[in-house]
Write a protein that holds these residues in place. Structure first.
Motif, mmCIF file in Angstrom:
data_model
loop_
_atom_site.group_PDB
_atom_site.id
_atom_site.type_symbol
_atom_site.label_atom_id
_atom_site.label_comp_id
_atom_site.label_asym_id
_atom_site.label_seq_id
_atom_site.Cartn_x
_atom_site.Cartn_y
_atom_site.Cartn_z
ATOM 1 N N PHE A 28 0.851 -1.193 0.000
ATOM 2 C CA PHE A 28 0.000 0.000 0.000
ATOM 3 C C PHE A 28 0.881 1.234 0.000
ATOM 4 O O PHE A 28 1.928 1.257 0.647
ATOM 5 C CB PHE A 28 -0.874 -0.016 1.267
ATOM 6 N N GLU A 29 0.485 2.249 -0.753
ATOM 7 C CA GLU A 29 1.213 3.517 -0.640
ATOM 8 C C GLU A 29 0.265 4.693 -0.772
ATOM 9 O O GLU A 29 -0.772 4.600 -1.427
ATOM 10 C CB GLU A 29 2.343 3.605 -1.681
ATOM 11 N N GLU A 30 0.597 5.781 -0.108
ATOM 12 C CA GLU A 30 -0.240 6.968 -0.235
ATOM 13 C C GLU A 30 0.587 8.235 -0.122
ATOM 14 O O GLU A 30 1.616 8.261 0.557
ATOM 15 C CB GLU A 30 -1.396 6.899 0.787
ATOM 16 N N CYS A 55 3.934 7.617 2.114
ATOM 17 C CA CYS A 55 3.943 6.683 3.226
ATOM 18 C C CYS A 55 3.600 5.299 2.666
ATOM 19 O O CYS A 55 2.681 5.173 1.855
ATOM 20 C CB CYS A 55 2.901 7.139 4.253
ATOM 21 N N TYR A 56 4.376 4.283 3.056
ATOM 22 C CA TYR A 56 4.170 2.939 2.519
ATOM 23 C C TYR A 56 3.886 1.931 3.627
ATOM 24 O O TYR A 56 4.420 2.040 4.723
ATOM 25 C CB TYR A 56 5.437 2.432 1.810
ATOM 26 N N ILE A 57 3.076 0.942 3.276
ATOM 27 C CA ILE A 57 2.976 -0.245 4.129
ATOM 28 C C ILE A 57 3.458 -1.418 3.284
ATOM 29 O O ILE A 57 3.021 -1.582 2.139
ATOM 30 C CB ILE A 57 1.537 -0.485 4.628
ATOM 31 N N SER A 58 4.370 -2.194 3.834
ATOM 32 C CA SER A 58 4.987 -3.270 3.071
ATOM 33 C C SER A 58 5.059 -4.537 3.900
ATOM 34 O O SER A 58 4.863 -4.518 5.109
ATOM 35 C CB SER A 58 6.418 -2.882 2.660
ATOM 36 N N LYS A 59 5.376 -5.630 3.206
ATOM 37 C CA LYS A 59 5.609 -6.893 3.900
ATOM 38 C C LYS A 59 7.099 -7.196 3.784
ATOM 39 O O LYS A 59 7.656 -7.164 2.694
ATOM 40 C CB LYS A 59 4.791 -7.991 3.219
ATOM 41 N N MET A 106 5.718 -3.600 7.624
ATOM 42 C CA MET A 106 6.592 -2.476 7.916
ATOM 43 C C MET A 106 5.961 -1.209 7.344
ATOM 44 O O MET A 106 5.505 -1.196 6.216
ATOM 45 C CB MET A 106 7.947 -2.727 7.265
ATOM 46 N N VAL A 107 5.913 -0.167 8.163
ATOM 47 C CA VAL A 107 5.435 1.127 7.696
ATOM 48 C C VAL A 107 6.663 2.014 7.517
ATOM 49 O O VAL A 107 7.491 2.113 8.418
ATOM 50 C CB VAL A 107 4.452 1.769 8.698
ATOM 51 N N HIS A 108 6.796 2.599 6.346
ATOM 52 C CA HIS A 108 7.961 3.456 6.102
ATOM 53 C C HIS A 108 7.551 4.611 5.207
ATOM 54 O O HIS A 108 6.405 4.683 4.763
ATOM 55 C CB HIS A 108 9.146 2.654 5.542
#
Lengths: 299, 292
Positions: free
Chosen positions: B52-54, B123-127, B134-136
């Protein structure tokens, strides 16, 4: 070279900021060693602008010349003529001033000192007053001038202190000084403030994936600011060759490769300058110093 | 759910390498947050795949409508940040200098100045490869407000941990003592300092500890490269004891951290390294401390 030409060169002003994307790459090591070495032959002032965690002073033992409390301006509510109209609260973009019941509250740590509330107040009930944000110290280390500021704990904004420190240096040190800035790490507002006034940037990195990644960000930041730059590699020999490959592709000069040695790390840990003790380090420092001289000539 | 924030004051002490190691050891029990948004490096070790990214908007900057501008110069007169320049004959705002205070908009007699919201990054949410989320974030070059982006990353990490019922949030904090690190610390249950026995390491530890103390967050400390300078190491240990900071462990000066990093790995992936055992023990100890 005749003396008159030397004098002419020495009068040309030059400001070099020593920056890095990543923290702990050796920015302070480069800044202190380079400044001290260059000061043996010309007028140099080193300015520590990493006001959140200033370290340059730990490596330079000099005599204290000046110590000065640094202030930022914040609004101070005077209730007498205030009509509680709420204009101050409505113009503040930082939520630093609020009307609470019959009172106006100021939150100094959020204030950016823009003066809007103070000057737009219809009853002049918010005069700006000084609030201490940090301390500037000035030393003389043999021939080297050194100025550094330290942000008080709890103050969140480094930018005003950096700006005022640079103002102080410009006032106290004439243009015939070579000015070296030890900049804060990162790529956001404090770095911009510390580098926007510089003529040239030295980016210090280490040859590792972290070093390369953060150096790329720093390169982009400096390009945005339209600053010419060159790279210094610290801990050369550790990691890989990707930083060199990147600089080659991007056409960025690498002006020195300081070696990776445990002994250097030990000297650093004791707060000592490196070049008087490590010839391999000094050889690279001479290259960086020559580059500075060449820059001053070109300018 | 417990939130652990790892900070160092000084850069280059091994903070990110250790945070990524804890992320590997915690696996599915944790959500990871990279709050060092200025120089986010943890993804280089944890190899996150974005799910996910925003875009992230924060703060405003002034824009002057040249058709409306009557060149009165009032905006330039009141601007305390030298953000308005008219050397080209037009009044123009420098985005790098504009603080977003909006004062100019209030004094413009013809309403030519508009405050535009700034896209400051993503802002990203990743695996990650450790099978945790991981939120980065990526801050745009020269963007302001990294403190607000840090707050956003932490908020997303917390939401994700709550939703999935995770036990830990592991946060790679920001350097320094300014607004990004203040944002990193807010809401933390425990702070881990990563320091090194150098004159600057101890100096920066003392300063950042003063900040943590203001927040009244309990803390522990890892002394990395502990054998580099035994005297300073002892000074740090004394400082920890005097201030009731738990001394978690000492790690040796060892280039295998860098070797692992060059391979895109955390140090704990090298099962033969003695450092791996120390970090594993440290993580077990941390979990026990957090139970209390």
């Amino acid at each position: 070279m005749t003396t008159s030409i030397v004098c002419l060169i020495e009068r040309l002003k030059m400001k070099i900021a020593i920056a890095s994307g990543k923290g702990g790459t050796g920015k302070t090591t480069v800044a202190t060693n380079l400044a001290k070495y260059l000061s043996e032959n010309r007028k140099v002032v080193l300015v520590d602008l990493d006001v959140e965690e200033p370290n340059s002073g730990l490596f330079l033992n000099g005599s204290l010349m000046n110590q000065k409390e640094m202030f930022k301006k914040i609004p101070n509510w005077e209730s007498e003529n205030c009509t509680l109209c709420g204009k101050c609260q409505s113009v503040c973009n930082f939520n630093a001033i609020m009307k609470l019941g019959e009172n106006i509250m100021v939150f100094p740590e959020l204030c950016h000192s823009c003066y809007a509330c103070s000057e737009l107040c219809p009853t002049q009930s918010l005069p700006m007053i000084p609030m201490k944000m940090g301390m500037l110290t000035e030393y003389k280390v043999e021939q080297l001038g050194f100025v550094g500021s330290k942000l008080d704990i709890g103050q969140e904004q480094a930018v005003p202190l950096i700006a005022q420190t640079l103002d102080y240096v410009d006032e106290m040190y004439s243009d015939d000084y070579l000015k070296l800035y030890d900049a804060p790490p990162g790529t956001s507002c404090p770095v911009i403030e510390a580098t926007k006034d510089a003529d040239f940037i030295f980016l210090v990195t280490e040859p590792t994936p972290f070093g390369l990644h953060d150096m790329k960000l720093a390169v982009e930041t400096m390009r945005e600011l339209k600053k010419p730059m060159a790279v210094i590699i610290n801990r050369y020999g550790i990691g890989d060759a990707e930083v060199e490959a990147y600089c080659k592709v991007e056409g960025i000069d690498i002006i020195a490769n300081f070696p990776n040695q445990r002994y250097i790390a030990e000297l650093y840990s004791q707060g000592k300058l490196i070049y008087p003790h490590v010839p391999e380090f000094k050889a690279e420092l001479l290259k960086a110093a020559d580059y500075c001289k060449h820059l001053v000539k070109e300018n | 759910m417990k939130e652990i924030v790892i900070i160092s004051g000084k850069g280059g002490t091994g903070k990110t390498s250790l945070t990524a190691s804890f992320a590997m050891l915690a696996g599915q029990t944790a959500v990871i947050a990279d709050c060092d948004v200025d120089a986010a490096d943890m993804h280089l070790l944890l190899k996150p795949e974005r799910i996910f990214e925003e875009d992230f908007y924060s703060g405003v900057a002034a824009v002057i409508d040249q058709d409306k501008c009557i060149q009165c110069g009032k905006c330039q007169e009141i601007c305390r940040f030298n953000a308005i320049d008219n050397s080209t004959g037009q009044y123009l705002v420098s985005n790098l200098n504009c603080e977003g205070c909006g004062y100019c908009g209030h004094v413009c007699p013809v309403g030519a100045i508009e405050m535009i919201e700034q896209n400051v990054g993503k802002c990203y949410i990743s695996k990650t490869k450790a099978d945790n989320k991981m939120v980065h974030a990526g801050l745009k070059i020269g963007a302001d407000n990294s403190g607000k982006l840090v707050a956003k990353v932490k908020h997303e990490a917390k939401a994700s941990a709550e939703k999935d019922g995770k036990e830990y949030i592991i946060v790679d904090g920001s350097p320094g003592i300014g607004c990004p690190v203040v944002s990193s610390l807010s809401g933390a249950d425990f702070v881990v300092f990563v320091t090194e026995p150098t004159v600057s390491g101890i100096h920066d530890l003392e300063r950042v500890y003063q900040l943590v103390k203001k927040f009244q967050i309990p803390s522990g400390c890892i002394i990395n490269k502990a054998d580099l300078n035994e005297k300073v190491s002892k000074d740090i240990e004394k400082f920890l004891a005097d201030n009731e900071i738990i001394h978690l462990t000492n790690l040796p000066y060892d280039e295998s951290f860098t070797t692992a990093m060059t391979k895109g790995q955390t140090i704990v992936e090298d099962k033969t390294s003695p450092i791996t055992a120390s970090i594993e023990q440290c993580w077990q100890d941390l979990k026990i401390i957090l139970e209390k």
